[in-house]
Design a protein around this motif. Sequence first.
Motif, PDB file in Angstrom:
ATOM      1  N   UNK A 123       0.829  -1.202   0.000  1.00 28.44           N
ATOM      2  CA  UNK A 123       0.000   0.000   0.000  1.00 28.44           C
ATOM      3  C   UNK A 123       0.867   1.258   0.000  1.00 28.44           C
ATOM      4  N   UNK A 124       1.920   1.264   0.800  1.00 33.33           N
ATOM      5  CA  UNK A 124       2.812   2.429   0.845  1.00 33.33           C
ATOM      6  C   UNK A 124       3.562   2.568  -0.480  1.00 33.33           C
ATOM      7  N   UNK A 125       4.010   1.431  -1.031  1.00 33.05           N
ATOM      8  CA  UNK A 125       4.706   1.479  -2.318  1.00 33.05           C
ATOM      9  C   UNK A 125       3.771   2.003  -3.410  1.00 33.05           C
ATOM     10  N   UNK A 126       2.517   1.549  -3.391  1.00 26.28           N
ATOM     11  CA  UNK A 126       1.553   2.015  -4.386  1.00 26.28           C
ATOM     12  C   UNK A 126       1.313   3.515  -4.248  1.00 26.28           C
ATOM     13  N   UNK A 127       1.269   3.996  -2.998  1.00 23.30           N
ATOM     14  CA  UNK A 127       1.066   5.427  -2.760  1.00 23.30           C
ATOM     15  C   UNK A 127       2.229   6.244  -3.322  1.00 23.30           C
ATOM     16  N   UNK A 128       3.443   5.771  -3.136  1.00 24.29           N
ATOM     17  CA  UNK A 128       4.601   6.530  -3.605  1.00 24.29           C
ATOM     18  C   UNK A 128       4.770   6.453  -5.111  1.00 24.29           C
ATOM     19  N   UNK A 129       4.671   5.259  -5.674  1.00 23.43           N
ATOM     20  CA  UNK A 129       4.973   5.085  -7.095  1.00 23.43           C
ATOM     21  C   UNK A 129       3.836   5.494  -8.015  1.00 23.43           C
ATOM     22  N   UNK A 130       2.719   5.980  -7.440  1.00 18.90           N
ATOM     23  CA  UNK A 130       1.656   6.511  -8.283  1.00 18.90           C
ATOM     24  C   UNK A 130       2.185   7.635  -9.168  1.00 18.90           C
ATOM     25  N   UNK A 131       2.900   8.578  -8.570  1.00 17.01           N
ATOM     26  CA  UNK A 131       3.549   9.625  -9.372  1.00 17.01           C
ATOM     27  C   UNK A 131       5.046   9.706  -9.095  1.00 17.01           C
ATOM     28  N   UNK A 132       5.555   8.886  -8.163  1.00 23.04           N
ATOM     29  CA  UNK A 132       6.969   8.937  -7.807  1.00 23.04           C
ATOM     30  C   UNK A 132       7.786   7.911  -8.563  1.00 23.04           C
ATOM     31  N   UNK A 133       9.096   8.033  -8.450  1.00 20.52           N
ATOM     32  CA  UNK A 133       9.998   7.096  -9.104  1.00 20.52           C
ATOM     33  C   UNK A 133      10.208   7.409 -10.575  1.00 20.52           C
ATOM     34  N   UNK A 134      11.029   6.568 -11.203  1.00 21.22           N
ATOM     35  CA  UNK A 134      11.385   6.818 -12.600  1.00 21.22           C
ATOM     36  C   UNK A 134      10.252   6.502 -13.566  1.00 21.22           C
ATOM     37  N   UNK A 135       9.399   5.540 -13.199  1.00 22.07           N
ATOM     38  CA  UNK A 135       8.302   5.133 -14.086  1.00 22.07           C
ATOM     39  C   UNK A 135       6.985   5.091 -13.300  1.00 22.07           C
ATOM     40  N   UNK A 136       6.439   6.233 -12.937  1.00 25.73           N
ATOM     41  CA  UNK A 136       5.208   6.259 -12.138  1.00 25.73           C
ATOM     42  C   UNK A 136       4.031   5.644 -12.891  1.00 25.73           C
ATOM     43  N   UNK A 137       3.332   4.735 -12.218  1.00 27.12           N
ATOM     44  CA  UNK A 137       2.229   4.053 -12.905  1.00 27.12           C
ATOM     45  C   UNK A 137       1.016   4.964 -13.094  1.00 27.12           C
ATOM     46  N   UNK A 138       0.926   6.038 -12.307  1.00 27.07           N
ATOM     47  CA  UNK A 138      -0.153   6.991 -12.508  1.00 27.07           C
ATOM     48  C   UNK A 138      -0.045   7.715 -13.840  1.00 27.07           C
TER      49      UNK A 138
END
Length: 289
Positions: A123-138
């Motif tokens: 859940x925390x990873x999903x919250x961050x990588x929604x727009x965070x990281x190199x390839x945000x899934x959002x």
Amino acid sequence: MATAGQWVAGARPRTLPAAVVPVAVGTGVAVSYGDGVWWRAVLALSVALLLQVGVNYANDYSDGVRGTDEGRVGPLRLVGSRVASPRAVLTAAAGCFLAAAVAGLVLVVVTRAWWLLAVGGLAIAAAWFYTGGARPYGYRALGEISVFVFFGLVAVAGTSYVQMERLPWLPVAAAVPVGLLACALLVVNNLRDIATDTPAGKRTLAVVLGDARTRVLYTACLLLPFAVAVALVPARPFAALALLALPLAVPPVRAVLGGATGFALVTTLRQTGRVQLVYGLLLALGLAL
């Protein structure tokens, strides 16, 4: 430095029904089985609220540093409007995630369901990588799927589980309308932002579907939960109480299907949150009775 009011605005309080509703519905399910535990419900609500605020700050940070928020219509963006530094907003997001993890850990310890640690981490990873990281899934049209899973299935079923310490079919079924309403909130938000997300390279589901089909998707997400409430009536007759929220869905559906754009959709976003909250509380009550 941002004021206290600006920090509150940056937390996007209008999105908080997405955290409150699944916990209320999950608790309603637990009560219906005679297994409601109020302090565990309070801890579950703390986790949900902290994750919601954390993801809002994380999105503010990630979109702000990418420049996606420049010229965007809607609630205050702390980084994009330069009222707070990226570092401060990132720290606020991390603080929310840490507090959510601590509250969640208490629930894991008392239930001894150690597998919940993996769920919380996801859940925390999903919250961050929604727009965070190199390839945000959002940015790749996957935001609605994540919202349905984590603010629908995981939140409702998880809230029921930490109180009941078992998982019958009802919390999973009740999670479906909750997830759909959470998706409606994201869909109308992204509908409003198509004009700015497209040139910024943010390929939300709204950008991929286009304006017209996104409006149909929003309408489906907002109205299908009422059909699910009817389907739950044979098992829980008072689930029909959720239908009392149907009149509240008329104005936002009318606005979206009528072609509302820009600031008009800010009002629609607020109305959607109201539908979500009232529907969720009525469904929770109906399930508990």
